[in-house]
Design a protein around this motif. Sequence first.
Motif, PDB file in Angstrom:
ATOM      1  N   THR A 122     -41.368  -6.095   2.606  1.00 43.38           N
ATOM      2  CA  THR A 122     -41.113  -7.454   3.087  1.00 43.38           C
ATOM      3  C   THR A 122     -39.638  -7.791   2.987  1.00 43.38           C
ATOM      4  O   THR A 122     -39.051  -8.412   3.880  1.00 43.38           O
ATOM      5  CB  THR A 122     -41.945  -8.466   2.284  1.00 43.38           C
ATOM      6  N   HIS A 123     -39.013  -7.370   1.877  1.00 49.39           N
ATOM      7  CA  HIS A 123     -37.578  -7.613   1.681  1.00 49.39           C
ATOM      8  C   HIS A 123     -36.767  -6.916   2.774  1.00 49.39           C
ATOM      9  O   HIS A 123     -35.839  -7.519   3.341  1.00 49.39           O
ATOM     10  CB  HIS A 123     -37.172  -7.096   0.297  1.00 49.39           C
ATOM     11  N   ARG A 124     -37.097  -5.678   3.085  1.00 52.80           N
ATOM     12  CA  ARG A 124     -36.368  -4.946   4.138  1.00 52.80           C
ATOM     13  C   ARG A 124     -36.526  -5.638   5.478  1.00 52.80           C
ATOM     14  O   ARG A 124     -35.549  -5.807   6.233  1.00 52.80           O
ATOM     15  CB  ARG A 124     -36.873  -3.493   4.213  1.00 52.80           C
ATOM     16  N   ASP A 125     -37.729  -6.073   5.806  1.00 60.24           N
ATOM     17  CA  ASP A 125     -37.967  -6.695   7.100  1.00 60.24           C
ATOM     18  C   ASP A 125     -37.307  -8.066   7.210  1.00 60.24           C
ATOM     19  O   ASP A 125     -36.803  -8.438   8.268  1.00 60.24           O
ATOM     20  CB  ASP A 125     -39.474  -6.834   7.347  1.00 60.24           C
ATOM     21  N   ALA A 126     -37.295  -8.806   6.112  1.00 62.98           N
ATOM     22  CA  ALA A 126     -36.790 -10.172   6.151  1.00 62.98           C
ATOM     23  C   ALA A 126     -35.272 -10.250   6.064  1.00 62.98           C
ATOM     24  O   ALA A 126     -34.657 -11.125   6.688  1.00 62.98           O
ATOM     25  CB  ALA A 126     -37.410 -10.985   5.000  1.00 62.98           C
ATOM     26  N   PHE A 127     -34.646  -9.349   5.307  1.00 69.10           N
ATOM     27  CA  PHE A 127     -33.217  -9.491   5.028  1.00 69.10           C
ATOM     28  C   PHE A 127     -32.361  -8.339   5.540  1.00 69.10           C
ATOM     29  O   PHE A 127     -31.141  -8.386   5.414  1.00 69.10           O
ATOM     30  CB  PHE A 127     -33.007  -9.677   3.516  1.00 69.10           C
ATOM     31  N   GLY A 128     -32.966  -7.320   6.077  1.00 69.50           N
ATOM     32  CA  GLY A 128     -32.210  -6.277   6.741  1.00 69.50           C
ATOM     33  C   GLY A 128     -31.616  -5.216   5.834  1.00 69.50           C
ATOM     34  O   GLY A 128     -31.848  -5.181   4.621  1.00 69.50           O
ATOM     35  N   VAL A 129     -30.802  -4.353   6.444  1.00 71.26           N
ATOM     36  CA  VAL A 129     -30.264  -3.181   5.757  1.00 71.26           C
ATOM     37  C   VAL A 129     -29.320  -3.567   4.631  1.00 71.26           C
ATOM     38  O   VAL A 129     -29.358  -2.983   3.541  1.00 71.26           O
ATOM     39  CB  VAL A 129     -29.541  -2.261   6.764  1.00 71.26           C
ATOM     40  N   THR A 130     -28.453  -4.554   4.860  1.00 69.86           N
ATOM     41  CA  THR A 130     -27.434  -4.905   3.859  1.00 69.86           C
ATOM     42  C   THR A 130     -28.046  -5.251   2.520  1.00 69.86           C
ATOM     43  O   THR A 130     -27.646  -4.719   1.471  1.00 69.86           O
ATOM     44  CB  THR A 130     -26.579  -6.078   4.361  1.00 69.86           C
ATOM     45  N   TRP A 131     -29.041  -6.118   2.533  1.00 72.39           N
ATOM     46  CA  TRP A 131     -29.606  -6.575   1.260  1.00 72.39           C
ATOM     47  C   TRP A 131     -30.594  -5.578   0.679  1.00 72.39           C
ATOM     48  O   TRP A 131     -30.877  -5.601  -0.504  1.00 72.39           O
ATOM     49  CB  TRP A 131     -30.220  -7.966   1.427  1.00 72.39           C
ATOM     50  N   MET A 242     -37.170   0.750  -9.590  1.00 74.07           N
ATOM     51  CA  MET A 242     -37.283   0.012  -8.336  1.00 74.07           C
ATOM     52  C   MET A 242     -38.516  -0.884  -8.331  1.00 74.07           C
ATOM     53  O   MET A 242     -38.484  -2.014  -7.806  1.00 74.07           O
ATOM     54  CB  MET A 242     -37.338   0.997  -7.163  1.00 74.07           C
ATOM     55  N   LEU A 243     -39.599  -0.423  -8.926  1.00 72.25           N
ATOM     56  CA  LEU A 243     -40.807  -1.243  -8.990  1.00 72.25           C
ATOM     57  C   LEU A 243     -40.566  -2.501  -9.810  1.00 72.25           C
ATOM     58  O   LEU A 243     -40.953  -3.606  -9.410  1.00 72.25           O
ATOM     59  CB  LEU A 243     -41.961  -0.434  -9.596  1.00 72.25           C
ATOM     60  N   GLY A 244     -39.921  -2.345 -10.969  1.00 70.39           N
ATOM     61  CA  GLY A 244     -39.636  -3.511 -11.800  1.00 70.39           C
ATOM     62  C   GLY A 244     -38.726  -4.500 -11.101  1.00 70.39           C
ATOM     63  O   GLY A 244     -38.967  -5.718 -11.110  1.00 70.39           O
ATOM     64  N   ALA A 245     -37.670  -3.996 -10.466  1.00 70.85           N
ATOM     65  CA  ALA A 245     -36.729  -4.868  -9.767  1.00 70.85           C
ATOM     66  C   ALA A 245     -37.394  -5.559  -8.580  1.00 70.85           C
ATOM     67  O   ALA A 245     -37.151  -6.742  -8.311  1.00 70.85           O
ATOM     68  CB  ALA A 245     -35.524  -4.059  -9.309  1.00 70.85           C
ATOM     69  N   SER A 246     -38.243  -4.842  -7.850  1.00 69.49           N
ATOM     70  CA  SER A 246     -38.908  -5.420  -6.676  1.00 69.49           C
ATOM     71  C   SER A 246     -39.849  -6.553  -7.061  1.00 69.49           C
ATOM     72  O   SER A 246     -39.962  -7.552  -6.341  1.00 69.49           O
ATOM     73  CB  SER A 246     -39.676  -4.335  -5.925  1.00 69.49           C
ATOM     74  N   LEU A 247     -40.518  -6.392  -8.200  1.00 74.28           N
ATOM     75  CA  LEU A 247     -41.399  -7.467  -8.664  1.00 74.28           C
ATOM     76  C   LEU A 247     -40.610  -8.733  -8.968  1.00 74.28           C
ATOM     77  O   LEU A 247     -41.005  -9.841  -8.585  1.00 74.28           O
ATOM     78  CB  LEU A 247     -42.167  -7.016  -9.903  1.00 74.28           C
ATOM     79  N   LEU A 248     -39.482  -8.580  -9.662  1.00 76.06           N
ATOM     80  CA  LEU A 248     -38.670  -9.763  -9.951  1.00 76.06           C
ATOM     81  C   LEU A 248     -38.089 -10.353  -8.684  1.00 76.06           C
ATOM     82  O   LEU A 248     -38.007 -11.581  -8.542  1.00 76.06           O
ATOM     83  CB  LEU A 248     -37.545  -9.406 -10.931  1.00 76.06           C
ATOM     84  N   LEU A 249     -37.703  -9.504  -7.731  1.00 72.06           N
ATOM     85  CA  LEU A 249     -37.124 -10.005  -6.493  1.00 72.06           C
ATOM     86  C   LEU A 249     -38.122 -10.851  -5.709  1.00 72.06           C
ATOM     87  O   LEU A 249     -37.732 -11.815  -5.035  1.00 72.06           O
ATOM     88  CB  LEU A 249     -36.633  -8.833  -5.639  1.00 72.06           C
ATOM     89  N   LEU A 250     -39.405 -10.511  -5.804  1.00 75.68           N
ATOM     90  CA  LEU A 250     -40.423 -11.367  -5.188  1.00 75.68           C
ATOM     91  C   LEU A 250     -40.347 -12.792  -5.732  1.00 75.68           C
ATOM     92  O   LEU A 250     -40.438 -13.767  -4.991  1.00 75.68           O
ATOM     93  CB  LEU A 250     -41.817 -10.794  -5.467  1.00 75.68           C
TER      94      LEU A 250
END
Length: 263
Positions: A122-131, A242-250
């Motif tokens: 979802t992060h990739r689709d919503a915010f693109g390559v840069t983020w 990456m899993l831990g960071a992705s959870l917080l990023l949600l």
Amino acid sequence: MPLGPGSFPDLATRILTGTAVAVVGLTAVWAGYPWFTLLVAAIVGGLVWELSRMLGAEPRIGLGLAGLGGAMLLVAKLLPTGLGLPLLFVTGLAGLSLLSRNRTLFLVITTLITLAAFGLVTHRDAFGVTWMLWLVLVVAVTDIGGYFAGRIFGGPKFWPRVSPKKTWSGTVAGWIAAGLVGWAFMAVTGMGVALIGISVALSMASQMGDIAESAVKRRAGVKDSSGLLPGHGGLWDRFDGMLGASLLLLVVEGLTEFPVVAG
């Protein structure tokens, strides 16, 4: 702490494997949907397989749960978000019936893996390559900075009972490195200074993902989640941060207007 030939015994293998993983991952990040989603779904399947294997599931059950995990992520991505969300819990719930032991642990960890993976695509689709690259770099420098600082400086252990190699020097180095990544992206994109704090927080969440995996491995009595990635162990050994960071990023994206604007 003096450095010698044995200070980085697995460095060459780690670099080779890490480079291969990075090339595949960054290519998928650049390509976007559907390639990135397919890659993440395959990783989810591998993670579920590794977890079920560590928790004592029969091989055929582990493979079935792995296929289910990857499939549920793909279907959840195809459906509108609200309709797809229940599917992210299906694999963990299926484990309650199919596993003979460690059912609760499988339920919790598998659900967190699937939620983190959904957040990632979802992060990739919503915010693109840069983020997406920002997130990857934050996690990568946390791991790399911690690896080198821990081996060079050593010092007090962070939590020796669970993660005997993790030191405070490596932990803090990871925070500093992630903060520098946040500062660099702030300078380039014109985002607000809060990006530095978010980057450090994601670094901490990445380290928590690493510690959580270490705790599960210690409970299971294994050194690595599998042997799929030479020099790194298994997929979970490589993607725990990456899993831990992705959870917080949600959570971050739900509570803030991400990316944070200057001002």
